[in-house]
Design a protein around this motif. Structure first.
Motif, mmCIF file in Angstrom:
data_model
loop_
_atom_site.group_PDB
_atom_site.id
_atom_site.type_symbol
_atom_site.label_atom_id
_atom_site.label_comp_id
_atom_site.label_asym_id
_atom_site.label_seq_id
_atom_site.Cartn_x
_atom_site.Cartn_y
_atom_site.Cartn_z
ATOM 1 N N ARG A 14 0.856 -1.193 0.000
ATOM 2 C CA ARG A 14 0.000 0.000 0.000
ATOM 3 C C ARG A 14 0.881 1.228 0.000
ATOM 4 N N PRO A 33 5.517 0.670 4.956
ATOM 5 C CA PRO A 33 4.125 0.271 5.154
ATOM 6 C C PRO A 33 4.038 -1.136 5.718
ATOM 7 N N THR A 34 2.989 -1.401 6.458
ATOM 8 C CA THR A 34 2.844 -2.715 7.067
ATOM 9 C C THR A 34 1.573 -3.416 6.633
ATOM 10 N N SER A 35 0.983 -2.989 5.534
ATOM 11 C CA SER A 35 -0.190 -3.685 5.016
ATOM 12 C C SER A 35 -0.180 -3.619 3.501
ATOM 13 N N ILE A 62 -6.712 -7.865 2.318
ATOM 14 C CA ILE A 62 -5.706 -6.946 2.850
ATOM 15 C C ILE A 62 -5.069 -7.635 4.051
ATOM 16 N N VAL A 63 -3.734 -7.738 4.012
ATOM 17 C CA VAL A 63 -3.015 -8.396 5.097
ATOM 18 C C VAL A 63 -2.075 -7.414 5.774
ATOM 19 N N TRP A 64 -1.764 -7.706 7.017
ATOM 20 C CA TRP A 64 -0.831 -6.906 7.810
ATOM 21 C C TRP A 64 0.369 -7.775 8.128
ATOM 22 N N TYR A 65 1.561 -7.164 8.109
ATOM 23 C CA TYR A 65 2.791 -7.901 8.329
ATOM 24 C C TYR A 65 3.786 -7.004 9.063
ATOM 25 N N ASP A 66 4.798 -7.619 9.631
ATOM 26 C CA ASP A 66 5.851 -6.878 10.316
ATOM 27 C C ASP A 66 6.604 -6.021 9.309
ATOM 28 N N LYS A 67 7.023 -4.836 9.706
ATOM 29 C CA LYS A 67 7.622 -3.908 8.745
ATOM 30 C C LYS A 67 8.932 -4.397 8.147
ATOM 31 N N LEU A 88 2.764 -13.475 8.150
ATOM 32 C CA LEU A 88 1.615 -12.562 8.118
ATOM 33 C C LEU A 88 1.023 -12.471 9.511
ATOM 34 N N GLU A 92 -7.513 -8.120 7.235
ATOM 35 C CA GLU A 92 -8.615 -7.177 7.470
ATOM 36 C C GLU A 92 -9.939 -7.830 7.089
#
Length: 93
Positions: A14, A33-35, A62-67, A88, A92
Motif C-alpha cells: 500500500r 508500510p505494514t499492510s 488486505i493483510v498486515w505484516y511486520d515492517k 503474516l 482485514e
C-alpha cells in the motif's frame, strides 16, 4: 504475473502519502508500510507426508505484516513483497 512458490504470498504494498502541516513527506522519510493487498498465493508448504498445507489468505484480501518481513520485488513498475504465510500477522475484515 508473478506466482509465489510454496508457502509464500505476493503482496502489493500500500502506498500511503503522509501530509503534515501542508508538507508532503517523501516515501523514504516514513516508516515502511505494514499492510497490502494479496495478489497471488503459493500452493502451500509440503508436509512430511508430501501433502500440501493450504494457505489461510486469499487473493484480494488486505493483510498486515511486520515492517521488516518479506523480500521486496519491483515488477512492471509496481512494488511487491514476497512474504512467507507464517510471517503474516492479520487479515482485514
Amino acid at each position: 504475473m508473478l506466482k509465489p512458490l510454496g508457502d509464500r504470498v505476493l503482496v502489493k504494498v500500500r502506498k500511503e502519502e503522509e501530509k503534515i502541516g501542508g508538507i508532503v513527506l517523501a516515501s523514504n522519510a516514513k516508516e515502511k508500510p505494514t499492510s497490502g493487498e494479496v495478489i497471488a498465493v503459493g500452493e502451500g508448504a509440503l508436509t512430511p507426508e508430501g501433502k500440501r498445507q493450504p494457505i489461510d489468505v486469499k487473493v484480494g484480501e488486505i493483510v498486515w505484516y511486520d515492517k521488516y518481513s518479506g523480500t521486496s520485488i519491483k515488477y512492471d513498475d509496481e512494488e511487491y513483497l514476497v512474504i512467507r504465510a507464517g510471517d503474516l500477522l492479520a487479515v482485514e475484515d
